[in-house]
Design a protein around this motif. Structure first.
Motif, PDB file in Angstrom:
ATOM      1  N   GLN A   8      -3.178 115.951-104.171  1.00 40.41           N
ATOM      2  CA  GLN A   8      -2.817 115.290-102.728  1.00 40.41           C
ATOM      3  C   GLN A   8      -2.092 116.295-102.224  1.00 40.41           C
ATOM      4  O   GLN A   8      -1.560 117.188-102.371  1.00 40.41           O
ATOM      5  CB  GLN A   8      -1.529 114.110-103.138  1.00 40.41           C
ATOM      6  CG  GLN A   8      -1.345 113.637-101.668  1.00 40.41           C
ATOM      7  CD  GLN A   8      -0.291 112.578-101.787  1.00 40.41           C
ATOM      8  OE1 GLN A   8       0.217 112.235-103.089  1.00 40.41           O
ATOM      9  NE2 GLN A   8       0.128 112.006-100.827  1.00 40.41           N
ATOM     10  N   TRP A  11       2.315 116.741 -96.917  1.00 41.69           N
ATOM     11  CA  TRP A  11       2.533 116.298 -95.746  1.00 41.69           C
ATOM     12  C   TRP A  11       2.130 117.449 -94.658  1.00 41.69           C
ATOM     13  O   TRP A  11       1.501 117.160 -93.801  1.00 41.69           O
ATOM     14  CB  TRP A  11       3.710 115.621 -95.689  1.00 41.69           C
ATOM     15  CG  TRP A  11       5.074 116.430 -95.812  1.00 41.69           C
ATOM     16  CD1 TRP A  11       5.658 116.541 -96.932  1.00 41.69           C
ATOM     17  CD2 TRP A  11       5.418 117.189 -94.659  1.00 41.69           C
ATOM     18  NE1 TRP A  11       6.786 117.480 -96.505  1.00 41.69           N
ATOM     19  CE2 TRP A  11       6.731 117.972 -95.207  1.00 41.69           C
ATOM     20  CE3 TRP A  11       5.229 117.290 -93.373  1.00 41.69           C
ATOM     21  CZ2 TRP A  11       7.519 118.611 -94.666  1.00 41.69           C
ATOM     22  CZ3 TRP A  11       5.935 118.148 -92.594  1.00 41.69           C
ATOM     23  CH2 TRP A  11       7.200 119.009 -93.066  1.00 41.69           C
ATOM     24  N   TRP A  12       2.844 118.554 -94.879  1.00 40.35           N
ATOM     25  CA  TRP A  12       2.846 119.532 -93.959  1.00 40.35           C
ATOM     26  C   TRP A  12       1.322 120.288 -93.777  1.00 40.35           C
ATOM     27  O   TRP A  12       1.163 121.124 -92.724  1.00 40.35           O
ATOM     28  CB  TRP A  12       3.667 120.764 -94.111  1.00 40.35           C
ATOM     29  CG  TRP A  12       3.817 121.349 -95.580  1.00 40.35           C
ATOM     30  CD1 TRP A  12       4.370 120.616 -96.789  1.00 40.35           C
ATOM     31  CD2 TRP A  12       3.063 122.194 -96.183  1.00 40.35           C
ATOM     32  NE1 TRP A  12       4.143 121.314 -97.877  1.00 40.35           N
ATOM     33  CE2 TRP A  12       3.295 122.531 -97.538  1.00 40.35           C
ATOM     34  CE3 TRP A  12       2.184 123.137 -95.647  1.00 40.35           C
ATOM     35  CZ2 TRP A  12       2.876 123.287 -98.273  1.00 40.35           C
ATOM     36  CZ3 TRP A  12       1.340 123.858 -96.532  1.00 40.35           C
ATOM     37  CH2 TRP A  12       1.936 124.094 -97.981  1.00 40.35           C
ATOM     38  N   ALA A  14      -1.652 117.938 -94.285  1.00 40.53           N
ATOM     39  CA  ALA A  14      -2.494 116.640 -94.209  1.00 40.53           C
ATOM     40  C   ALA A  14      -2.010 116.469 -92.621  1.00 40.53           C
ATOM     41  O   ALA A  14      -3.009 115.845 -91.872  1.00 40.53           O
ATOM     42  CB  ALA A  14      -2.194 115.466 -95.089  1.00 40.53           C
ATOM     43  N   GLY A  15      -0.632 116.101 -92.363  1.00 40.94           N
ATOM     44  CA  GLY A  15      -0.129 115.866 -91.048  1.00 40.94           C
ATOM     45  C   GLY A  15      -0.698 116.404 -89.797  1.00 40.94           C
ATOM     46  O   GLY A  15      -1.205 116.057 -88.745  1.00 40.94           O
ATOM     47  N   PRO A  16      -0.469 117.820 -89.724  1.00 42.04           N
ATOM     48  CA  PRO A  16      -1.074 118.651 -88.615  1.00 42.04           C
ATOM     49  C   PRO A  16      -2.657 118.693 -88.586  1.00 42.04           C
ATOM     50  O   PRO A  16      -3.245 118.624 -87.657  1.00 42.04           O
ATOM     51  CB  PRO A  16      -0.467 119.899 -89.011  1.00 42.04           C
ATOM     52  CG  PRO A  16       0.674 119.971 -89.833  1.00 42.04           C
ATOM     53  CD  PRO A  16       0.579 118.658 -90.574  1.00 42.04           C
ATOM     54  N   ILE A  18      -4.644 116.106 -89.422  1.00 45.40           N
ATOM     55  CA  ILE A  18      -5.073 114.892 -88.761  1.00 45.40           C
ATOM     56  C   ILE A  18      -4.687 114.847 -87.227  1.00 45.40           C
ATOM     57  O   ILE A  18      -5.610 114.713 -86.260  1.00 45.40           O
ATOM     58  CB  ILE A  18      -4.176 113.441 -89.364  1.00 45.40           C
ATOM     59  CG1 ILE A  18      -4.963 113.496 -90.894  1.00 45.40           C
ATOM     60  CG2 ILE A  18      -4.545 112.400 -88.397  1.00 45.40           C
ATOM     61  CD1 ILE A  18      -3.928 112.351 -91.651  1.00 45.40           C
ATOM     62  N   GLY A  19      -3.641 115.405 -86.910  1.00 44.01           N
ATOM     63  CA  GLY A  19      -3.209 115.772 -85.250  1.00 44.01           C
ATOM     64  C   GLY A  19      -4.171 116.554 -84.924  1.00 44.01           C
ATOM     65  O   GLY A  19      -4.532 116.212 -83.751  1.00 44.01           O
ATOM     66  N   SER A 116      -4.951 103.535 -87.803  1.00 42.07           N
ATOM     67  CA  SER A 116      -5.321 104.894 -87.461  1.00 42.07           C
ATOM     68  C   SER A 116      -5.432 105.103 -85.915  1.00 42.07           C
ATOM     69  O   SER A 116      -5.199 106.030 -85.463  1.00 42.07           O
ATOM     70  CB  SER A 116      -6.435 105.600 -88.319  1.00 42.07           C
ATOM     71  OG  SER A 116      -7.621 104.779 -87.984  1.00 42.07           O
ATOM     72  N   LEU A 120      -2.289 106.845 -84.305  1.00 42.69           N
ATOM     73  CA  LEU A 120      -2.750 108.275 -83.928  1.00 42.69           C
ATOM     74  C   LEU A 120      -3.114 108.425 -82.642  1.00 42.69           C
ATOM     75  O   LEU A 120      -2.503 109.194 -81.836  1.00 42.69           O
ATOM     76  CB  LEU A 120      -3.580 108.695 -84.993  1.00 42.69           C
ATOM     77  CG  LEU A 120      -3.290 108.679 -86.405  1.00 42.69           C
ATOM     78  CD1 LEU A 120      -4.390 109.207 -87.396  1.00 42.69           C
ATOM     79  CD2 LEU A 120      -2.186 109.717 -86.875  1.00 42.69           C
ATOM     80  N   SER A 124      -0.406 108.497 -79.215  1.00 45.78           N
ATOM     81  CA  SER A 124      -0.412 109.914 -78.664  1.00 45.78           C
ATOM     82  C   SER A 124      -0.832 109.844 -77.314  1.00 45.78           C
ATOM     83  O   SER A 124      -0.218 110.871 -76.487  1.00 45.78           O
ATOM     84  CB  SER A 124      -1.243 110.645 -79.458  1.00 45.78           C
ATOM     85  OG  SER A 124      -2.869 110.183 -79.338  1.00 45.78           O
ATOM     86  N   THR A 134       1.269  99.141 -83.351  1.00 41.79           N
ATOM     87  CA  THR A 134       1.748 100.042 -84.454  1.00 41.79           C
ATOM     88  C   THR A 134       3.283  99.588 -84.742  1.00 41.79           C
ATOM     89  O   THR A 134       3.568  99.436 -85.860  1.00 41.79           O
ATOM     90  CB  THR A 134       1.641 101.475 -83.923  1.00 41.79           C
ATOM     91  OG1 THR A 134       0.295 102.021 -83.495  1.00 41.79           O
ATOM     92  CG2 THR A 134       2.177 102.403 -84.868  1.00 41.79           C
TER      93      THR A 134
END
Length: 156
Positions: A8, A11-12, A14-16, A18-19, A116, A120, A124, A134
């Motif tokens: 997996q 997070w540091w 995957a998160g950025p 996706i952003g 999503s 997202l 945003s 949400t």
């Protein structure tokens, strides 16, 4: 090849990632990133209706192909469902997951987009509808989790 791919992404990462995809979609094409719109476009194509955003079909195709490849390259066993996979055998877990997926898809179209898309992309840009949707998604998730926890004595 499995040793190259992590189980997996952290997070540091995957998160950025996706952003940045959300920003890129707005910056390059002025469109929202979401999943349920792609399924709607696919249904339009299957019904012979005009497809207004064909890229969404390709986006969702990539999601499905990626999931299949991950299953083939990794373990094809059902896992990642917490206590649910321990409480239900695979022959019951699969129909439950399919039913829940259909319910989520119906709810996503009813809400004017999926989690999503609202969470997202909509949030945003400060969309009041997306903020409300949400908040509702998360609120209902918390209530269902607390309810299941209370009904099962903490087993689920």
């Amino acid at each position: 090849m499995l040793h190259v791919l992590p189980h997996q992404l952290p997070w540091w990462v995957a998160g950025p990632g996706i952003g940045l995809c959300v920003v890129a979609m707005y910056g390059l094409a002025n469109v929202k990133l979401g999943v349920s719109g792609g399924w709607l476009q696919l249904l339009f194509a299957l019904q012979g209706r005009r497809v207004t955003e064909p890229w969404r079909i390709w986006f969702n195709t990539g999601l499905v192909v990626g999931a299949v490849l991950a299953g083939v390259l990794g373990s094809t066993a059902l896992h990642g469902y917490g206590a649910l996979e321990g409480a239900l055998p695979a022959y019951l877990l699969v129909p439950v997951l399919l039913s829940v997926g259909v319910a989520i898809g119906y709810g996503a179209r009813w809400a004017g987009g999926c989690t999503s898309g609202h969470g997202l992309s909509g949030c945003s840009v400060g969309s009041p509808e997306s903020l409300a949707a949400t908040g509702t998604f998360f609120g209902v998730a918390v209530l269902v989790t607390l309810g299941l926890h209370a009904l099962t004595g903490g087993a689920l």
